[in-house]
Design an enzyme around this catalytic site. Structure first.
Site, PDB file in Angstrom:
ATOM      1  N   HIS A  67       3.407  16.926   7.439  1.00  0.00           N
ATOM      2  CA  HIS A  67       2.638  15.743   7.050  1.00  0.00           C
ATOM      3  C   HIS A  67       1.155  15.936   7.344  1.00  0.00           C
ATOM      4  O   HIS A  67       0.312  15.226   6.803  1.00  0.00           O
ATOM      5  CB  HIS A  67       3.145  14.495   7.775  1.00  0.00           C
ATOM      6  N   HIS A 113       5.104 -41.607  18.322  1.00  0.00           N
ATOM      7  CA  HIS A 113       6.261 -40.775  18.009  1.00  0.00           C
ATOM      8  C   HIS A 113       7.552 -41.566  18.265  1.00  0.00           C
ATOM      9  O   HIS A 113       8.464 -41.582  17.429  1.00  0.00           O
ATOM     10  CB  HIS A 113       6.272 -39.515  18.878  1.00  0.00           C
ATOM     11  N   GLU A 157       5.021 -37.481  27.219  1.00  0.00           N
ATOM     12  CA  GLU A 157       3.853 -36.856  26.606  1.00  0.00           C
ATOM     13  C   GLU A 157       2.779 -37.868  26.213  1.00  0.00           C
ATOM     14  O   GLU A 157       1.720 -37.501  25.710  1.00  0.00           O
ATOM     15  CB  GLU A 157       4.278 -36.032  25.380  1.00  0.00           C
ATOM     16  N   ASP A 179      14.026   9.663   5.162  1.00  0.00           N
ATOM     17  CA  ASP A 179      12.747   9.562   4.455  1.00  0.00           C
ATOM     18  C   ASP A 179      12.928   9.277   2.973  1.00  0.00           C
ATOM     19  O   ASP A 179      12.130   8.558   2.368  1.00  0.00           O
ATOM     20  CB  ASP A 179      11.957  10.871   4.604  1.00  0.00           C
ATOM     21  N   SER A 214       2.672   9.625  10.536  1.00  0.00           N
ATOM     22  CA  SER A 214       4.095   9.789  10.823  1.00  0.00           C
ATOM     23  C   SER A 214       4.345  10.588  12.094  1.00  0.00           C
ATOM     24  O   SER A 214       3.522  11.391  12.518  1.00  0.00           O
ATOM     25  CB  SER A 214       4.756  10.471   9.629  1.00  0.00           C
ATOM     26  N   TYR A 218       0.853  -1.188   0.000  1.00  0.00           N
ATOM     27  CA  TYR A 218       0.000   0.000   0.000  1.00  0.00           C
ATOM     28  C   TYR A 218       0.888   1.237   0.000  1.00  0.00           C
ATOM     29  O   TYR A 218       1.788   1.377   0.840  1.00  0.00           O
ATOM     30  CB  TYR A 218      -0.910   0.025   1.228  1.00  0.00           C
ATOM     31  N   GLN A 274     -10.379  -0.257   1.812  1.00  0.00           N
ATOM     32  CA  GLN A 274     -10.888  -1.139   0.759  1.00  0.00           C
ATOM     33  C   GLN A 274      -9.759  -1.762  -0.054  1.00  0.00           C
ATOM     34  O   GLN A 274      -9.876  -2.893  -0.546  1.00  0.00           O
ATOM     35  CB  GLN A 274     -11.875  -0.402  -0.153  1.00  0.00           C
ATOM     36  N   GLN A 325       8.250  17.397  10.118  1.00  0.00           N
ATOM     37  CA  GLN A 325       7.275  16.369  10.503  1.00  0.00           C
ATOM     38  C   GLN A 325       5.866  16.938  10.504  1.00  0.00           C
ATOM     39  O   GLN A 325       4.912  16.294  10.065  1.00  0.00           O
ATOM     40  CB  GLN A 325       7.612  15.837  11.895  1.00  0.00           C
ATOM     41  N   GLU A 368       8.366   6.735  15.937  1.00  0.00           N
ATOM     42  CA  GLU A 368       8.740   6.246  14.609  1.00  0.00           C
ATOM     43  C   GLU A 368      10.171   6.689  14.278  1.00  0.00           C
ATOM     44  O   GLU A 368      11.016   5.884  13.906  1.00  0.00           O
ATOM     45  CB  GLU A 368       7.768   6.797  13.573  1.00  0.00           C
ATOM     46  N   HIS A 369      10.424   8.000  14.383  1.00  0.00           N
ATOM     47  CA  HIS A 369      11.760   8.555  14.164  1.00  0.00           C
ATOM     48  C   HIS A 369      12.253   9.186  15.468  1.00  0.00           C
ATOM     49  O   HIS A 369      11.523   9.955  16.083  1.00  0.00           O
ATOM     50  CB  HIS A 369      11.740   9.651  13.100  1.00  0.00           C
TER      51      HIS A 369
END
Length: 430
Positions: free
Chosen positions: A261, A419, A414, A360, A236, A128, A190, A258, A326-327
């Site tokens: 954004h 096994h 077990e 970036d 961001s 995306y 979507q 920043q 994030e940063h």
């Protein structure tokens, strides 16, 4: 902007909100749930309706896919200086990705069995790439180029279109360069649902990558299990932690970068130096007046920007680890020592000369990073996320015989005698 000092009576209460966990509101969950259900049940028809509803674009089913001719035309139409910038970023991102790829390996264990791991790229992934207020050309490179470097054969990209149904040509050019094999003009939650469940036009993928708004991130949460996802990269954010060695002009510039954004961007500055705090405030006011996205910047600074004075830089690190930015821009005399204390940042930029914007657009590591507190659990996007790990085991008769007594003990504990017998029988028949 809000300024908080450790001498304030409400200091401790104010800072409690910094200990974040990434989660969506009930309203967002409900909207996304309805969108995912519609796409799962009605496929392309739902995509057309939702694109009209959310992006005001009138599309037909045959318009959903961006043709190879459109991609080539976008690349051919790029002016030379833009092409050079795209190619420079592409080289750095691709080389960083190749250097960080995991390699097949093997060893022999105590019983003589050969064991190891092999890595295969996913066959088909979905990425995306946000549109919104700015076409994130760089995100094309920071996601698609990594998938291509990892050897993924089918790289599907969904990105929002404008009201006229077109996608920014610079974005298309970057996608062409980076190696996208399919591009669809579909955005929002979507798009995530379409890549997860498939529609008549879009075949389903096996893993979904990429950043987005709160609705996109919530859609990734809701389709997890149907597909795998990379991380939860939402709106961001930047946090700057600096002592007296911080340059106020550089710090203010990163905070303003920043803020442009827009909505929901996180902007925070932490220092143990009162003088630097005041200088940064003044620099933000002066620099901010010269920038083009005035309305967005002012809105973010009013609602989402916080500046904090702490008694020591170590106290600042505690806030960083609670917030999981994030940063993180870290500027300190004891740079290495302080950096080792940071446990949750998506990416760290060291020193006055390391602007976040270089990360970036150009440096090499992906700028697709966890936000909203998700950095406590998720790393940033890496090459290995585009491959599957498979373990491999090979035993000789001798290794099988040496393993049998130990396996028998486990099978008895077990209560799984078949096994134990499956190992013992090889000593009798081979």
């Amino acid at each position: 902007m809000k300024i908080i000092r450790y001498t304030d009576a409400f200091f401790v209460d104010e800072l409690r909100r910094f200990d974040r966990r990434a989660e969506a509101s009930e309203a967002v969950r409900e909207v996304v749930g309805d969108v995912v259900k519609a796409v799962r049940e009605r496929g392309d028809e739902a995509l057309i309706e939702l694109t009209k509803k959310f992006d005001a674009a009138e599309l037909r089913v045959r318009d959903l896919r961006v043709s190879q001719d459109e991609l080539q035309a976008a690349w051919d139409g790029v002016e030379p200086r833009v092409r050079e910038a795209l190619e420079a970023s592409h080289r750095n991102v691709s080389e960083f990705a190749r250097q960080s790829m995991r390699k097949n390996w093997s060893m022999v264990n105590e019983q003589g069995a050969e064991v190891g791991e092999v890595f295969h790229p996913y066959q088909r992934v979905g990425l995306y790439v946000p549109g919104g207020t700015a076409p994130l050309v760089s995100t094309s490179l920071m996601t698609v180029a990594i998938a291509a470097a990892a050897g993924v054969p089918e790289i599907v990209v969904c990105t929002p279109c404008g009201k006229d149904g077109t996608v920014n040509p610079g974005l298309l050019a970057a996608l062409k360069l980076a190696g996208a094999t399919e591009v669809y003009r579909v955005g929002g939650s979507q798009a995530i649902a379409a890549m997860a469940y498939g529609t008549g036009t879009i075949k389903p993928v096996v893993k979904i990558f990429g950043p987005g708004n709160a609705y996109v991130v919530e859609a990734k949460r809701q389709v997890f299990g149907v597909v795998s996802v990379d991380l939860l990269p939402g709106p961001s954010e930047v946090m700057v932690l600096a002592d007296k060695t911080g340059n106020a002009a550089c710090i203010a510039a990163d905070l303003l970068a920043q803020a442009e954004h827009g909505k929901d961007s996180g902007v925070a500055f932490i220092t143990d130096d009162e003088g630097l705090l005041g200088d940064v405030v003044r620099e933000m006011e002066v620099q901010g007046e010269k920038l083009s996205r005035q309305q967005m910047i002012k809105s973010v600074l009013e609602k989402e920007c916080v500046l904090i004075l702490v008694p020591t830089l170590e106290d600042g690190v505690e806030l960083v680890n609670a917030y999981a930015p994030e940063h993180l821009s870290l500027i300190a005399e004891r740079e290495e020592e302080i950096m080792q204390m940071v446990r949750t940042a998506g990416a760290i930029f060291l020193g006055n000369a390391s602007p976040v914007a270089v990360g970036d657009f150009l440096a090499g590591p992906s700028h697709t990073l966890p936000t909203g507190g998700a950095g406590k659990s998720f790393p940033g996007l890496t090459t290995e996320m585009f491959s599957r790990r498979t373990s491999v085991v090979r035993l000789s008769k001798e290794a099988c015989a040496k393993s049998e007594p130990i396996v028998r003990v486990f099978s008895e504990i077990e209560g799984l005698d078949a096994h134990g017998e499956s190992v013992a029988i090889r000593g009798r028949v081979l």
